[in-house]
Write an enzyme that holds these catalytic residues in place. Structure first.
Site, PDB file in Angstrom:
ATOM      1  N   MET A 131       0.013  -6.818   8.640  1.00  0.00           N
ATOM      2  CA  MET A 131       0.326  -5.611   9.402  1.00  0.00           C
ATOM      3  C   MET A 131      -0.505  -5.563  10.690  1.00  0.00           C
ATOM      4  O   MET A 131      -0.509  -6.514  11.452  1.00  0.00           O
ATOM      5  CB  MET A 131       0.134  -4.366   8.530  1.00  0.00           C
ATOM      6  CG  MET A 131       1.200  -4.189   7.460  1.00  0.00           C
ATOM      7  SD  MET A 131       2.822  -3.851   8.211  1.00  0.00           S
ATOM      8  CE  MET A 131       3.788  -3.430   6.760  1.00  0.00           C
ATOM      9  N   SER A 132      -1.226  -4.463  10.926  1.00  0.00           N
ATOM     10  CA  SER A 132      -1.847  -4.265  12.236  1.00  0.00           C
ATOM     11  C   SER A 132      -3.126  -5.045  12.479  1.00  0.00           C
ATOM     12  O   SER A 132      -3.701  -4.956  13.562  1.00  0.00           O
ATOM     13  CB  SER A 132      -2.108  -2.774  12.467  1.00  0.00           C
ATOM     14  OG  SER A 132      -0.888  -2.089  12.621  1.00  0.00           O
ATOM     15  N   VAL A 133      -3.569  -5.836  11.515  1.00  0.00           N
ATOM     16  CA  VAL A 133      -4.598  -6.828  11.838  1.00  0.00           C
ATOM     17  C   VAL A 133      -4.054  -7.752  12.929  1.00  0.00           C
ATOM     18  O   VAL A 133      -4.805  -8.309  13.728  1.00  0.00           O
ATOM     19  CB  VAL A 133      -5.015  -7.613  10.589  1.00  0.00           C
ATOM     20  CG1 VAL A 133      -5.980  -8.748  10.927  1.00  0.00           C
ATOM     21  CG2 VAL A 133      -5.660  -6.673   9.559  1.00  0.00           C
ATOM     22  N   LYS A 135      -2.702  -6.864  15.566  1.00  0.00           N
ATOM     23  CA  LYS A 135      -3.098  -6.316  16.859  1.00  0.00           C
ATOM     24  C   LYS A 135      -4.389  -6.949  17.371  1.00  0.00           C
ATOM     25  O   LYS A 135      -4.515  -7.290  18.552  1.00  0.00           O
ATOM     26  CB  LYS A 135      -3.278  -4.794  16.750  1.00  0.00           C
ATOM     27  CG  LYS A 135      -1.999  -4.005  16.469  1.00  0.00           C
ATOM     28  CD  LYS A 135      -2.310  -2.533  16.312  1.00  0.00           C
ATOM     29  CE  LYS A 135      -1.055  -1.657  16.300  1.00  0.00           C
ATOM     30  NZ  LYS A 135      -0.216  -1.856  15.121  1.00  0.00           N
TER      31      LYS A 135
END
Length: 418
Positions: A131-133, A135
């Site tokens: 997921m947003s890791v 980013k």
């Protein structure tokens, strides 16, 4: 024994007459486990336990090449199961892992593996959605380009993507999106099917597309409007990273999967290929589409712990992480004025990393919904990775408990190691 019931998706309801209306009934004709996992339900419990480890089977994905010369990870195994953590409802590491839907768990201290665990069908070679890791990894590509003077964080976004002058990002700087402080109207409310994050998700192919949804992530970005001035309060929104990814691709003239491989994945000594999902136009999902193995995420955390250095090679500019760990005053003020302050008091967000105060300096966090975390604490020499499938996208209690557990592990290992 009766077939297991198919749970109704919490934010998606198949529309009459669509191809998804009877997908579960049709799925009963197929061999294999039930219920059938589809774009309409893959983020829902219990489907996400399977889907987070099989993203390439659900949607188009691009390979991020690893290296044939991986960074060695020495092992100094120690069973942390009984170690006490300051969590009333999960007082030991073992109970914390069990009660926070852990799929994989890794602790490295001073570069060596102390504890490594896999749950269920998760294994050492299997990739898990982070997921947003993602980013933070995309931001590391931006850091590499900045170090090579191919990207200027203080430049206007239009300098790299002229099309952004036609939407809500007009007038923003690259720094604005790095720190998630644009004035673009965008709600990151995961359980609201009408929120902007869900419309963008449908546009980029993470859910069945509705009539009127833009086709592709970049076309969606061009529909945004500004609701307030740029560079104000911090507001966590995935679209900021997607705008950043567009800027990075234009600055380098390459697509994101290739950039991550060349500027991050191979240089950190990642052994396994990673993967990143792509939208209908072939654009990587910069905000959350990457899947990777546990140990390679540990290697990523070690690089961050060493301020961008891997075996004497500076993968990222040292100043990129130093600036993030000790940012200008307004960065902390922007976070203090946000809804995140009560959950992570004293924290801040810089260069697509989260930070919270530690015992003797800051702790760096890469976070993703449903319980994904890379934890870096310089003062204790600890790097931790936890991959999970929380039932809900966000759970403040489990987030804080996981942070506190890693902190307790770090204190114990630092004390025992002298």
């Amino acid at each position: 024994m009766s077939e297991p019931a198919v749970t109704q998706h919490p934010y998606y309801h198949p529309q009459p007459g669509t191809a998804w209306e009877h997908v579960d009934t049709a799925g009963s004709l197929l061999a294999g486990p039930t219920p059938l996992v589809t774009l309409a339900n893959w983020q829902e419990e219990p489907h996400h336990v399977w889907s987070f480890q099989h993203m390439r089977e659900l949607m188009p994905s691009q390979v991020i090449d690893g290296t044939d010369e991986p960074r060695p990870l020495p092992e100094a195994p120690s069973d942390l199961s009984a170690l006490e953590v300051p969590v009333a409802w999960a007082p030991t590491v073992e109970e914390l892992l069990d009660r926070t839907q852990t799929d994989a768990f890794l602790v490295l201290h001073r570069g060596a593996i102390i504890d490594e665990r896999y749950v269920g069908r998760m294994g050492r070679r299997r990739r898990h959605l982070v997921m947003s890791v993602t980013k933070s990894i995309v931001a590391c590509v931006a850091a590499s380009l900045a170090g090579d003077r191919l990207l200027d964080p203080d430049a206007p976004v239009e300098a790299y993507v002229p099309e952004l002058a036609r939407c809500g990002y007009a007038g923003a700087r690259v720094r604005t999106v790095l720190d998630m402080r644009s004035g673009v109207t965008f709600r990151e409310t995961y359980l609201d099917p009408d929120s902007e994050v869900r419309v963008m998700e449908r546009s980029m192919g993470w859910a069945p597309r509705n009539h009127g949804d833009p086709l592709g992530m970049y076309p969606y970005i061009l529909t945004t409007t500004a609701g307030r001035p740029h560079d104000g309060v911090f507001d966590y929104r995935s679209i900021e990273t997607d705008a950043l990814g567009w800027i990075v691709e234009r600055a380098a003239g390459r697509r994101m999967s290739e950039l991550i491989s060349e500027r991050v994945w191979k240089p950190i000594g990642a052994f396994h290929d990673a993967e990143i999902t792509a939208d209908p136009l072939g654009v990587a999902i910069h905000d959350g589409g990457l899947s990777a193995t546990l140990r390679d995420l540990g290697r990523f955390g070690l690089m961050l712990h060493d301020h961008g250095d891997v075996a004497g090679r500076q993968v990222l500019p040292h100043w990129w992480i130093s600036d993030a760990a000790a940012p200008p005053v307004d960065v902390r003020e922007a976070f203090a004025a946000s809804v995140n302050e009560p959950v992570l008091p004293g924290g801040w967000y810089r260069n697509q990393f989260w930070f919270v105060p530690g015992d003797n300096g800051p702790i760096l966090l890469c976070l993703g919904i449903h319980g994904q975390m890379v934890f870096v604490e310089w003062s204790t020499g600890l790097v931790g990775v936890k991959l999970s499938t929380w039932p809900l996208p966000q759970d403040g209690d489990k987030l804080v408990a996981t942070i506190n557990a890693f902190r307790a592990i770090g204190r114990t290992l630092a004390r025992e190691g002298g």
